[in-house]
Write a protein that holds these residues in place. Structure first.
Motif, PDB file in Angstrom:
ATOM      1  N   TYR A 294       7.168 -33.179  59.242  1.00  0.00           N
ATOM      2  CA  TYR A 294       7.112 -34.681  58.952  1.00  0.00           C
ATOM      3  C   TYR A 294       5.957 -34.935  58.061  1.00  0.00           C
ATOM      4  O   TYR A 294       6.229 -35.911  57.354  1.00  0.00           O
ATOM      5  CB  TYR A 294       6.453 -35.245  60.249  1.00  0.00           C
ATOM      6  CG  TYR A 294       7.696 -35.270  61.390  1.00  0.00           C
ATOM      7  CD1 TYR A 294       8.702 -36.321  61.300  1.00  0.00           C
ATOM      8  CD2 TYR A 294       8.081 -34.457  62.324  1.00  0.00           C
ATOM      9  CE1 TYR A 294       9.729 -36.318  62.331  1.00  0.00           C
ATOM     10  CE2 TYR A 294       9.062 -34.426  63.336  1.00  0.00           C
ATOM     11  CZ  TYR A 294       9.778 -35.427  63.270  1.00  0.00           C
ATOM     12  OH  TYR A 294      10.931 -35.657  64.048  1.00  0.00           O
ATOM     13  N   ILE A 295       4.937 -34.056  57.869  1.00  0.00           N
ATOM     14  CA  ILE A 295       4.066 -34.441  56.691  1.00  0.00           C
ATOM     15  C   ILE A 295       4.532 -34.188  55.459  1.00  0.00           C
ATOM     16  O   ILE A 295       4.410 -34.952  54.472  1.00  0.00           O
ATOM     17  CB  ILE A 295       2.837 -33.619  57.154  1.00  0.00           C
ATOM     18  CG1 ILE A 295       1.982 -33.913  58.434  1.00  0.00           C
ATOM     19  CG2 ILE A 295       1.754 -33.629  55.879  1.00  0.00           C
ATOM     20  CD1 ILE A 295       1.057 -32.739  58.826  1.00  0.00           C
ATOM     21  N   ARG A 296       5.443 -33.148  55.466  1.00  0.00           N
ATOM     22  CA  ARG A 296       5.922 -32.560  54.024  1.00  0.00           C
ATOM     23  C   ARG A 296       6.965 -33.766  53.688  1.00  0.00           C
ATOM     24  O   ARG A 296       7.208 -33.908  52.440  1.00  0.00           O
ATOM     25  CB  ARG A 296       6.522 -31.143  54.032  1.00  0.00           C
ATOM     26  CG  ARG A 296       5.573 -30.291  53.967  1.00  0.00           C
ATOM     27  CD  ARG A 296       6.157 -28.928  53.671  1.00  0.00           C
ATOM     28  NE  ARG A 296       6.593 -28.553  55.372  1.00  0.00           N
ATOM     29  CZ  ARG A 296       5.793 -27.174  55.707  1.00  0.00           C
ATOM     30  NH1 ARG A 296       5.491 -26.622  55.042  1.00  0.00           N
ATOM     31  NH2 ARG A 296       6.451 -26.937  56.980  1.00  0.00           N
ATOM     32  N   ASP A 297       7.838 -34.242  54.577  1.00  0.00           N
ATOM     33  CA  ASP A 297       8.850 -35.106  54.277  1.00  0.00           C
ATOM     34  C   ASP A 297       8.826 -36.606  54.809  1.00  0.00           C
ATOM     35  O   ASP A 297       9.122 -36.851  55.972  1.00  0.00           O
ATOM     36  CB  ASP A 297      10.218 -34.354  54.861  1.00  0.00           C
ATOM     37  CG  ASP A 297      11.354 -35.166  54.703  1.00  0.00           C
ATOM     38  OD1 ASP A 297      11.620 -36.238  54.158  1.00  0.00           O
ATOM     39  OD2 ASP A 297      12.729 -34.438  55.134  1.00  0.00           O
ATOM     40  N   HIS A 298       8.519 -37.180  53.888  1.00  0.00           N
ATOM     41  CA  HIS A 298       7.986 -38.733  54.460  1.00  0.00           C
ATOM     42  C   HIS A 298       9.330 -39.444  54.943  1.00  0.00           C
ATOM     43  O   HIS A 298       9.513 -40.077  55.855  1.00  0.00           O
ATOM     44  CB  HIS A 298       7.319 -39.277  53.380  1.00  0.00           C
ATOM     45  CG  HIS A 298       6.032 -39.273  53.161  1.00  0.00           C
ATOM     46  ND1 HIS A 298       5.084 -39.671  52.359  1.00  0.00           N
ATOM     47  CD2 HIS A 298       5.172 -38.198  53.671  1.00  0.00           C
ATOM     48  CE1 HIS A 298       3.821 -39.203  52.245  1.00  0.00           C
ATOM     49  NE2 HIS A 298       3.840 -38.099  53.069  1.00  0.00           N
ATOM     50  N   GLU A 299      10.493 -38.810  54.391  1.00  0.00           N
ATOM     51  CA  GLU A 299      11.760 -39.754  55.005  1.00  0.00           C
ATOM     52  C   GLU A 299      12.012 -39.298  56.296  1.00  0.00           C
ATOM     53  O   GLU A 299      12.562 -40.108  57.048  1.00  0.00           O
ATOM     54  CB  GLU A 299      12.913 -39.224  53.960  1.00  0.00           C
ATOM     55  CG  GLU A 299      12.796 -39.931  52.564  1.00  0.00           C
ATOM     56  CD  GLU A 299      13.855 -39.395  51.690  1.00  0.00           C
ATOM     57  OE1 GLU A 299      15.167 -39.072  52.015  1.00  0.00           O
ATOM     58  OE2 GLU A 299      13.716 -39.541  50.532  1.00  0.00           O
ATOM     59  N   LEU A 300      11.629 -38.080  56.719  1.00  0.00           N
ATOM     60  CA  LEU A 300      12.020 -37.659  58.152  1.00  0.00           C
ATOM     61  C   LEU A 300      10.866 -38.353  58.854  1.00  0.00           C
ATOM     62  O   LEU A 300      11.607 -39.068  60.065  1.00  0.00           O
ATOM     63  CB  LEU A 300      11.615 -36.115  58.213  1.00  0.00           C
ATOM     64  CG  LEU A 300      11.610 -35.573  59.448  1.00  0.00           C
ATOM     65  CD1 LEU A 300      13.229 -35.645  59.909  1.00  0.00           C
ATOM     66  CD2 LEU A 300      11.211 -34.006  59.455  1.00  0.00           C
ATOM     67  N   THR A 301       9.738 -38.794  58.368  1.00  0.00           N
ATOM     68  CA  THR A 301       8.749 -39.668  59.251  1.00  0.00           C
ATOM     69  C   THR A 301       9.206 -41.139  59.451  1.00  0.00           C
ATOM     70  O   THR A 301       9.309 -41.697  60.499  1.00  0.00           O
ATOM     71  CB  THR A 301       7.510 -39.639  58.628  1.00  0.00           C
ATOM     72  OG1 THR A 301       6.807 -38.178  58.578  1.00  0.00           O
ATOM     73  CG2 THR A 301       6.457 -40.378  59.556  1.00  0.00           C
TER      74      THR A 301
ATOM     75  N   HIS B  59       0.826 -40.313  54.417  1.00  0.00           N
ATOM     76  CA  HIS B  59       1.482 -40.200  55.622  1.00  0.00           C
ATOM     77  C   HIS B  59       1.345 -41.010  56.719  1.00  0.00           C
ATOM     78  O   HIS B  59       2.159 -41.608  57.427  1.00  0.00           O
ATOM     79  CB  HIS B  59       1.037 -38.555  56.054  1.00  0.00           C
ATOM     80  CG  HIS B  59       1.842 -38.391  57.643  1.00  0.00           C
ATOM     81  ND1 HIS B  59       3.308 -37.982  57.664  1.00  0.00           N
ATOM     82  CD2 HIS B  59       1.445 -37.944  58.629  1.00  0.00           C
ATOM     83  CE1 HIS B  59       3.620 -37.712  58.582  1.00  0.00           C
ATOM     84  NE2 HIS B  59       2.374 -37.553  59.234  1.00  0.00           N
ATOM     85  N   LEU B  60      -0.147 -41.309  56.859  1.00  0.00           N
ATOM     86  CA  LEU B  60      -0.410 -42.466  57.842  1.00  0.00           C
ATOM     87  C   LEU B  60       0.159 -43.850  57.526  1.00  0.00           C
ATOM     88  O   LEU B  60       0.604 -44.605  58.468  1.00  0.00           O
ATOM     89  CB  LEU B  60      -1.793 -42.778  58.054  1.00  0.00           C
ATOM     90  CG  LEU B  60      -2.775 -41.701  58.630  1.00  0.00           C
ATOM     91  CD1 LEU B  60      -4.134 -41.979  58.523  1.00  0.00           C
ATOM     92  CD2 LEU B  60      -2.126 -41.680  60.140  1.00  0.00           C
ATOM     93  N   LEU B  61       0.339 -43.985  56.437  1.00  0.00           N
ATOM     94  CA  LEU B  61       0.970 -45.374  55.909  1.00  0.00           C
ATOM     95  C   LEU B  61       2.540 -45.706  56.188  1.00  0.00           C
ATOM     96  O   LEU B  61       3.069 -46.435  56.833  1.00  0.00           O
ATOM     97  CB  LEU B  61       0.941 -45.705  54.407  1.00  0.00           C
ATOM     98  CG  LEU B  61      -0.478 -46.155  54.064  1.00  0.00           C
ATOM     99  CD1 LEU B  61      -0.573 -46.330  52.548  1.00  0.00           C
ATOM    100  CD2 LEU B  61      -0.794 -47.616  54.591  1.00  0.00           C
ATOM    101  N   VAL B  62       2.889 -44.298  56.196  1.00  0.00           N
ATOM    102  CA  VAL B  62       4.568 -44.045  56.469  1.00  0.00           C
ATOM    103  C   VAL B  62       4.686 -44.321  58.074  1.00  0.00           C
ATOM    104  O   VAL B  62       5.509 -45.065  58.431  1.00  0.00           O
ATOM    105  CB  VAL B  62       5.151 -42.674  56.120  1.00  0.00           C
ATOM    106  CG1 VAL B  62       6.885 -42.466  56.567  1.00  0.00           C
ATOM    107  CG2 VAL B  62       5.315 -42.459  54.354  1.00  0.00           C
TER     108      VAL B  62
END
Length: 135
Positions: free
Chosen positions: A77-84, A118-121
């Motif tokens: 999830y950290i690597r892939d913002h689209e997944l998040t 990541h936190l913003l996503v």
């Protein structure tokens, strides 16, 4: 596992979402480097970052689970913002729990998650989930 019990109650989306405009401000800093006399530089979380953690704890986003055994999935999830950006609320809670737990073991982890976006996503996804649920 608490994830099943969470489905029975309403998530409190608004409490952490109050930080989204704060974190999106161009001059916002999640942490600051400070050096004390005779010590190495350290990152200290800003008052807003500390309030964010307290809010997560106070509003049910941080709950006990074996987040350390979930690290590999969290890294995806950290690597892939689209997944998040497509995660459900239970996964967002797992991510937040993991990040707060990691901060306690490794000073600067949450700051790194803020700096890489990541936190913003996560917060933007929370806003979408709240809006989809009807506010």
């Amino acid at each position: 596992m608490f994830w099943k019990s969470r489905k029975a109650r309403r998530y409190d989306f608004d409490a952490p979402l109050q930080f989204l405009p704060v974190f999106e401000a161009p001059d916002f800093r999640f942490a600051e480097w400070r050096t004390g006399e005779g010590s190495f530089p350290r990152r200290f979380l800003t008052p807003d970052a500390l309030a964010f953690i307290r809010t997560l704890e106070d509003h049910g986003w941080i709950e006990p689970f074996d987040w350390q055994s979930w690290q590999e999935e969290a890294r995806e999830y950290i690597r892939d913002h689209e997944l998040t950006a497509c995660a459900d609320a239970a996964t967002i809670a797992k991510l937040l729990t993991t990040h707060v737990g990691a901060e306690r073991l490794c000073e600067g982890h949450l700051s790194d998650m803020f700096e890489n976006g990541h936190l913003l996503v996560i917060l933007r996804r929370l806003r979408e989930l709240r809006d989809e649920a009807g506010g």
